[in-house]
Scaffold this motif. Structure first.
Motif, PDB file in Angstrom:
ATOM      1  N   TYR A 284     -16.209 -33.716  -6.060  1.00 34.46           N
ATOM      2  CA  TYR A 284     -15.311 -33.501  -7.022  1.00 34.46           C
ATOM      3  C   TYR A 284     -15.602 -33.752  -8.450  1.00 34.46           C
ATOM      4  CZ  TYR A 284     -11.837 -35.846 -10.012  1.00 34.46           C
ATOM      5  OH  TYR A 284     -11.022 -36.043 -11.166  1.00 34.46           O
TER       6      TYR A 284
ATOM      7  N   GLN B  96     -18.850 -33.249  -9.721  1.00 33.30           N
ATOM      8  CA  GLN B  96     -19.721 -32.290 -10.109  1.00 33.30           C
ATOM      9  C   GLN B  96     -18.855 -30.859 -10.504  1.00 33.30           C
ATOM     10  OE1 GLN B  96     -23.294 -31.876  -9.782  1.00 33.30           O
ATOM     11  NE2 GLN B  96     -23.959 -34.074  -9.436  1.00 33.30           N
TER      12      GLN B  96
ATOM     13  N   ASP C 138     -29.365 -33.418  -5.298  1.00 29.95           N
ATOM     14  CA  ASP C 138     -28.311 -33.438  -5.721  1.00 29.95           C
ATOM     15  C   ASP C 138     -27.501 -32.048  -5.814  1.00 29.95           C
ATOM     16  OD1 ASP C 138     -27.826 -36.205  -6.069  1.00 29.95           O
ATOM     17  OD2 ASP C 138     -28.142 -36.279  -8.184  1.00 29.95           O
TER      18      ASP C 138
ATOM     19  N   ALA D 259     -26.510 -30.959  -2.567  1.00 29.02           N
ATOM     20  CA  ALA D 259     -25.568 -31.933  -1.996  1.00 29.02           C
ATOM     21  C   ALA D 259     -24.188 -31.730  -2.578  1.00 29.02           C
ATOM     22  CB  ALA D 259     -25.877 -33.440  -2.137  1.00 29.02           C
ATOM     23  N   TYR D 260     -24.363 -31.261  -3.712  1.00 25.77           N
ATOM     24  CA  TYR D 260     -22.989 -31.304  -4.558  1.00 25.77           C
ATOM     25  C   TYR D 260     -22.581 -29.731  -5.246  1.00 25.77           C
ATOM     26  CZ  TYR D 260     -23.124 -36.411  -5.153  1.00 25.77           C
ATOM     27  OH  TYR D 260     -23.200 -37.848  -5.058  1.00 25.77           O
TER      28      TYR D 260
ATOM     29  N   LEU E 158     -16.829 -35.582  -2.071  1.00 24.54           N
ATOM     30  CA  LEU E 158     -17.892 -35.809  -2.664  1.00 24.54           C
ATOM     31  C   LEU E 158     -18.466 -35.129  -3.701  1.00 24.54           C
ATOM     32  CD1 LEU E 158     -21.024 -36.398  -1.111  1.00 24.54           C
ATOM     33  CD2 LEU E 158     -21.221 -34.162  -0.727  1.00 24.54           C
TER      34      LEU E 158
END
Lengths: 94, 328, 233
Positions: free
Chosen positions: C223, C225, C65, C68-69, C221
């Motif tokens: 936003y 986080q 995560d 990805a974030y 994607l």
């Protein structure tokens, strides 16, 4: 309006040793598309190990109006069932 | 829960005289808790009511993909994204199972789709509300799916075989939907100040529309008696609504969230919660198609169908050519 | 080595999965909607595993995560092909066909030769991508052969994506090109479509230089986080 995609009936074998069972239908233009649709729609949770699809139009179904003549005659043929025969309790393996 | 009748039922006729005999057999079977199967004789009104109810339920599943789809690309973790995609995909599958069941009554999926797009068929009012924050994904799972489950579980024993079988499959698959929603709400309610605010705001916005999902009050629900006799409907709107309130209030308390109803209080004598008056004017407006995002929802479905017609045409054209080549 | 490879494979899967999620609720039929979601879910799973492996190999406490974030667009290592907009269904299919065919050649090889962490993921994913490649190829044939409109759209979709295929065969993956070409050409022939003419390849994704599209993908994607940096979900 465009022509409709034909309807296919879907049968799933849950695991080897069991028969394929009807689960529903999908719409698809061709056999491969029907098979893949059946896979995506009806086996998302490991419900099957084998799939059949066939055009719904190809199923020949009995008519419920005919049911009495088709199925009722079997009703009084009770001699086809093992419980029809009286065997003393002390007789085993029969 | 998409089985509350939302359209006038003026087209239900009295059974024709020569069908009296067959109707008696039919009614006896239904009363005896037996199932009716596709090729069995059934009264016209039963067929029409079923088509309306099942297709309305199917449309609700399909339109219901859109409010959640709105957050798919913004889901806040890979796990939440996968859960949400799998859940929306299930809804698509459920719509499909239900269309399949309705098709056994002699109507095509395309006819039902067209009825939806032309505004002749209804779908649940709940999906005409917008999803404004991520907490709405939790609230929908918890409240909307929670309300749906209450109505769907008894329908597993509904009188029409294909509908009952579709509902069995749907109930089995939906068991994770409400749980993931509640779990998601729990994380928010126990999270940062911003997340708690988001969770409370979602409950504030979804509470009343969720209560409306059970349909008009019993005294304004004219065809209920017949539908109950036919086992197309198994509990009254108000009874289900009460049950929903009673099970949901403690769940909200456990989250530390406040239900937006100052009149909500436990009634010792009834052994149930009393709740405030529902704004039925709003309900009827949303049924009429005046929900905040009604136009957006329908436009999205029409666009998906029409702008992709060439794909379906192509698949059919290819198959026609392929069969021809095979035959040659 | 493991970090770089796992990151690029994970980013490929993540970004294409994100693109496929955009179809959800909008596909040509309900059956296709379910199919695209299934492929998307496979890819999201791959993303989770590969990025998890990348984070573990990197050893700085970043999980899938976080990668990805919380990375910037120039830190992403996906190929440019997967970030291309969906366009119409034909372009989506073209993108899937070219990409999944590549993955279907790569993964069995990785399962044999890569570092254990990657090999295990590749072995599991090889079955998934073989299905994706076949599914997409069948649609290429349907659309190429179907109507004049679908033929035109399929050719346009291929032309859009073709620029980004050279990037799939840089460095270690160059060896897959001949076999990929022959798979692609066989399907295109069956579909009655011409192989797109060679064009100047557009590359850069593997080094963090992306097309204009990636920033927009990440803005959706990442936003939540970004807005709630202290929250867990």
């Amino acid at each position: 309006m465009t022509n409709a995609l034909p309807l296919w009936e879907v049968f799933v074998r849950a695991k080897n040793g069991l028969a394929h069972k009807h689960v529903g239908s999908v719409h698809a233009a061709d056999p491969r598309m029907a098979l893949e649709a059946a896979r995506d729609v009806y086996t998302r949770r490991m419900e099957g190990v084998s799939l059949w699809v066939l055009p719904s139009a190809s199923i020949i179904a009995s008519d419920p109006g005919e049911s009495p003549s088709l199925f009722d005659p079997a009703e009084d043929k009770i001699y086809r069932h093992p419980t029809f025969y009286i065997v003393p309790d002390n007789i085993k393996h029969i | 829960m998409y089985t509350v009748s939302l359209s006038p039922e003026t087209d239900l006729h009295i059974v024709a005289a020569d069908d009296t005999q067959r109707n008696a057999v039919f009614e006896a079977k239904v009363a005896d808790d037996q199932f009716i199967e596709p090729k069995d004789w059934m009264p016209d009104a039963y067929r029409k009511t079923l088509i309306r109810q099942i297709s309305q339920h199917a449309h609700s599943e399909i339109v219901g993909m859109l409010p959640e789809g709105n957050w798919l690309t913004r889901a806040p973790s890979l796990r939440r994204k996968a859960i949400l995609l799998a859940k929306i995909q299930d809804e698509c599958g459920h719509g499909l199972y239900l269309y399949s069941a309705a098709e056994t009554l002699g109507i095509s999926r395309d006819d039902m789709t067209e009825a939806l797009h032309q505004g002749r068929a209804k779908y649940s009012t709940i999906f005409n509300y917008p999803t404004l924050t991520w907490a709405d994904m939790g609230a929908i799972g918890w409240l909307v799916d929670g309300a749906a489950i209450l109505n769907q579980v008894p329908l597993q024993r509904t009188s029409y075989g294909p509908y009952a079988r579709a509902m069995v499959r749907i109930c089995k698959e939906e068991s994770f939907h409400q749980r993931q929603g509640y779990e998601s709400m729990m994380v928010l309610a126990q999270g940062t100040e911003g997340q708690r605010r988001m969770a409370q705001d979602a409950l504030n916005r979804w509470w009343w529309p969720s209560l409306m999902m059970f349909g008009p009050p019993d005294d304004q629900s004219p065809n209920s008696a017949q539908s109950m006799r036919w086992r197309i409907k198994r509990d009254s709107n108000d009874a289900l609504r009460q049950k929903f309130v009673d099970v949901t209030v403690p769940q909200a308390q456990a989250l530390g969230l406040t239900i937006p109803d100052p009149d909500l209080k436990w009634n010792e004598t009834r052994n149930a919660y009393d709740y405030g008056a529902i704004d039925w004017a709003e309900f009827h407006a949303v049924v009429r198609g005046e929900g905040p995002v009604a136009k957006e929802r329908l436009a999205a479905r029409i666009d998906a169908w029409e702008s992709n017609a060439w794909v379906r045409d192509a698949a059919l054209a290819h198959e026609a050519k392929r069969s021809q080549r095979k035959a040659a | 080595m493991t970090v770089a490879l796992a990151t690029s494979l994970g980013d490929d899967a993540l970004i294409l999965g994100q693109r496929l999620a955009e179809w959800c609720g909008h596909a040509p039929t309900l059956e296709v909607d379910l199919a695209l979601a299934n492929i998307g879910l496979d890819l999201l799973g791959q993303a989770q595993f590969f990025l998890g492996a990348a984070g573990a190999a990197e050893g700085q406490g970043r999980d899938a995560d976080t990668l990805a974030y919380r990375r910037r667009e120039d830190e992403f290592r996906n190929c440019l092909l997967v970030e291309q907009p969906n366009g119409d269904f034909a372009r989506t299919i073209a993108r899937q066909f070219l990409f999944s065919t590549w993955q279907a050649l790569l993964f069995p090889d990785l399962a044999q030769s890569a570092a254990p962490a990657i090999a295990a993921i590749a072995q599991k994913a090889a079955k998934e991508v073989a299905y994706h490649a076949r599914f997409a190829a069948e649609w290429v044939v349907r659309l190429g052969d179907g109507t004049s409109e679908s033929h035109r759209r399929m050719a346009d979709g291929l032309a859009w994506c073709w620029r980004f295929t050279d990037e799939l065969f840089m460095d270690d993956t160059a060896k897959f090109r001949p076999e990929w070409d022959s798979h692609i050409n066989a399907t295109l022939t069956q579909a009655g479509l011409a192989t797109p003419k060679p064009v100047r390849g557009i590359t850069g994704g593997r080094h963090g230089r992306h097309t204009e599209h990636l920033g927009h993908i990440l803005s959706a994607l990442q936003y939540l986080q970004r807005v709630y940096p202290d929250a867990t979900w």
